[in-house]
Design a protein around this motif. Structure first.
Motif, PDB file in Angstrom:
ATOM      1  N   PRO A  75      45.351 -70.231 149.427  1.00  0.00           N
ATOM      2  CA  PRO A  75      46.173 -69.851 150.578  1.00  0.00           C
ATOM      3  C   PRO A  75      46.306 -68.337 150.688  1.00  0.00           C
ATOM      4  CG  PRO A  75      47.237 -71.555 149.260  1.00  0.00           C
ATOM      5  CD  PRO A  75      46.086 -71.054 148.454  1.00  0.00           C
ATOM      6  N   ILE A  76      46.414 -67.866 151.920  1.00  0.00           N
ATOM      7  CA  ILE A  76      46.565 -66.433 152.177  1.00  0.00           C
ATOM      8  C   ILE A  76      47.719 -66.212 153.146  1.00  0.00           C
ATOM      9  CG2 ILE A  76      45.503 -64.340 153.141  1.00  0.00           C
ATOM     10  CD1 ILE A  76      42.792 -65.436 152.340  1.00  0.00           C
ATOM     11  N   ILE A  77      48.523 -65.209 152.864  1.00  0.00           N
ATOM     12  CA  ILE A  77      49.534 -64.738 153.804  1.00  0.00           C
ATOM     13  C   ILE A  77      49.032 -63.424 154.382  1.00  0.00           C
ATOM     14  CG2 ILE A  77      51.918 -63.983 154.129  1.00  0.00           C
ATOM     15  CD1 ILE A  77      52.636 -65.648 151.612  1.00  0.00           C
ATOM     16  N   PHE A  78      48.664 -63.429 155.651  1.00  0.00           N
ATOM     17  CA  PHE A  78      48.247 -62.203 156.321  1.00  0.00           C
ATOM     18  C   PHE A  78      49.500 -61.546 156.915  1.00  0.00           C
ATOM     19  CE2 PHE A  78      44.334 -64.751 156.500  1.00  0.00           C
ATOM     20  CZ  PHE A  78      43.411 -63.836 156.014  1.00  0.00           C
ATOM     21  N   ALA A  79      49.779 -60.322 156.499  1.00  0.00           N
ATOM     22  CA  ALA A  79      50.951 -59.593 156.987  1.00  0.00           C
ATOM     23  C   ALA A  79      50.477 -58.455 157.887  1.00  0.00           C
ATOM     24  CB  ALA A  79      51.761 -59.038 155.820  1.00  0.00           C
ATOM     25  N   SER A  80      50.868 -58.501 159.148  1.00  0.00           N
ATOM     26  CA  SER A  80      50.333 -57.559 160.128  1.00  0.00           C
ATOM     27  C   SER A  80      51.434 -56.910 160.945  1.00  0.00           C
ATOM     28  CB  SER A  80      49.381 -58.313 161.068  1.00  0.00           C
ATOM     29  OG  SER A  80      48.924 -57.476 162.106  1.00  0.00           O
ATOM     30  N   ASN A  81      51.165 -55.689 161.413  1.00  0.00           N
ATOM     31  CA  ASN A  81      52.017 -55.123 162.454  1.00  0.00           C
ATOM     32  C   ASN A  81      51.749 -55.862 163.763  1.00  0.00           C
ATOM     33  OD1 ASN A  81      49.370 -53.781 162.450  1.00  0.00           O
ATOM     34  ND2 ASN A  81      50.209 -52.431 164.020  1.00  0.00           N
ATOM     35  N   HIS A  82      52.630 -55.690 164.727  1.00  0.00           N
ATOM     36  CA  HIS A  82      52.543 -56.494 165.950  1.00  0.00           C
ATOM     37  C   HIS A  82      52.787 -55.591 167.145  1.00  0.00           C
ATOM     38  CE1 HIS A  82      52.480 -59.910 168.451  1.00  0.00           C
ATOM     39  NE2 HIS A  82      53.713 -60.361 168.299  1.00  0.00           N
ATOM     40  N   GLN A  83      51.789 -55.515 168.051  1.00  0.00           N
ATOM     41  CA  GLN A  83      51.894 -54.582 169.170  1.00  0.00           C
ATOM     42  C   GLN A  83      51.955 -55.263 170.538  1.00  0.00           C
ATOM     43  OE1 GLN A  83      48.720 -51.688 168.768  1.00  0.00           O
ATOM     44  NE2 GLN A  83      49.809 -50.606 167.136  1.00  0.00           N
ATOM     45  N   SER A  84      51.321 -56.418 170.684  1.00  0.00           N
ATOM     46  CA  SER A  84      51.362 -57.127 171.960  1.00  0.00           C
ATOM     47  C   SER A  84      50.968 -58.578 171.746  1.00  0.00           C
ATOM     48  CB  SER A  84      50.416 -56.482 172.985  1.00  0.00           C
ATOM     49  OG  SER A  84      49.073 -56.881 172.754  1.00  0.00           O
ATOM     50  N   LEU A  85      51.150 -59.397 172.763  1.00  0.00           N
ATOM     51  CA  LEU A  85      50.749 -60.801 172.680  1.00  0.00           C
ATOM     52  C   LEU A  85      49.246 -60.941 172.517  1.00  0.00           C
ATOM     53  CD1 LEU A  85      53.060 -62.385 175.419  1.00  0.00           C
ATOM     54  CD2 LEU A  85      53.280 -62.588 172.928  1.00  0.00           C
ATOM     55  N   TYR A  86      48.505 -59.905 172.886  1.00  0.00           N
ATOM     56  CA  TYR A  86      47.053 -59.960 172.784  1.00  0.00           C
ATOM     57  C   TYR A  86      46.561 -59.780 171.349  1.00  0.00           C
ATOM     58  CZ  TYR A  86      47.528 -59.762 177.796  1.00  0.00           C
ATOM     59  OH  TYR A  86      47.895 -60.040 179.093  1.00  0.00           O
TER      60      TYR A  86
END
Length: 244
Positions: A75-86
């Motif tokens: 299993p992987i947890i991808f942690a990302s910043n978030h800028q738009s619905l796209y």
């Protein structure tokens, strides 16, 4: 100039994006009902391919960079910043071999072609933000599914979109809750660049000529680290890429 061309190209983009949602709504339903999860996932992957590359109608480029051999048997947890619905269609498409799931607002499970049905059937966590007990329960259930199936989950520790592209402080609660259910998960930061620019003027016009980038960063082994340490490490790595 980007705004000027946006007036011309935005309607074309919306037609492409909207048609993809409408066409794949019944395809998803039939795939799941007749053939189960695997067929449904293939339909979702195909949908998000078309949603991702609809950006070409805005003359936006799409780039995904991954220099790491990420495991598919863990299993992987991808942690990302978030800028738009796209951000989301591209994450689903580029991370498709990892069966990426999302933690979404329960309100989104109704009324949106293709998106709502995928949220109901795709195996993610649909949470009521007003009911903390329900939210934690759903995230723990998601963690168990990750453990059983070697799925991944994408989380946005900022908690909301950074509409000006500037990263908000990451919160560690999501990582902590998931790691309780699936402690062997690898944590992988992803830096997203420039998708906020698409909607800098709102829904219309969308902007054109943006270089949209998704970059996978050095994986973080959770052993011996607290959720707070892991989240801060992911945030620091993403800030470095974005120059923040």
């Amino acid at each position: 100039m980007s705004k000027f061309f946006g007036y011309i190209l935005t309607p074309i983009f919306y037609i492409s994006f909207g048609l993809s949602l409408l066409i794949f709504h019944p395809i998803q339903w039939v795939s799941y009902k007749l053939f189960g999860y695997k067929a449904h996932k293939l339909s979702v992957d195909a949908l998000n391919f078309f949603l991702t590359y609809s950006q070409f109608f805005l003359a936006n480029s799409v780039s995904f960079k991954n220099n790491f051999d990420l495991p598919t048997d863990r299993p992987i947890i991808f942690a990302s910043n978030h800028q738009s619905l796209y951000d989301i269609p591209s994450l689903i498409w580029f991370l498709r071999k990892h069966h990426a799931k999302f933690i979404s607002k329960i309100e989104l499970t109704k009324g949106i072609p293709s998106i709502s049905i995928n949220l109901r059937l795709g195996g993610g966590a649909n949470i009521d933000r007003k009911d903390n007990k329900q939210a934690i329960s759903e995230i723990i259930k998601l963690g168990r599914r990750m453990k059983e199936n070697n799925w991944s989950t994408v989380i946005f520790p900022e908690g909301t979109r950074a509409k000006d592209g500037k990263i908000k402080t990451f919160q560690f609660g999501g990582v902590a809750t998931l790691l309780k259910a699936v402690p062997n998960a690898l944590v992988v930061p992803i830096a997203i660049e420039n998708s906020w620019k698409i909607v800098r003027y709102g829904l219309f016009p969308l902007t054109t000529g943006n270089a949209l980038k998704w970059t996978v960063l050095t994986p973080i082994e959770p052993e011996g680290k607290t959720a707070n340490d892991i989240t801060l490490e992911a945030e620091t790595a993403i800030r470095k890429v974005l120059g923040q």
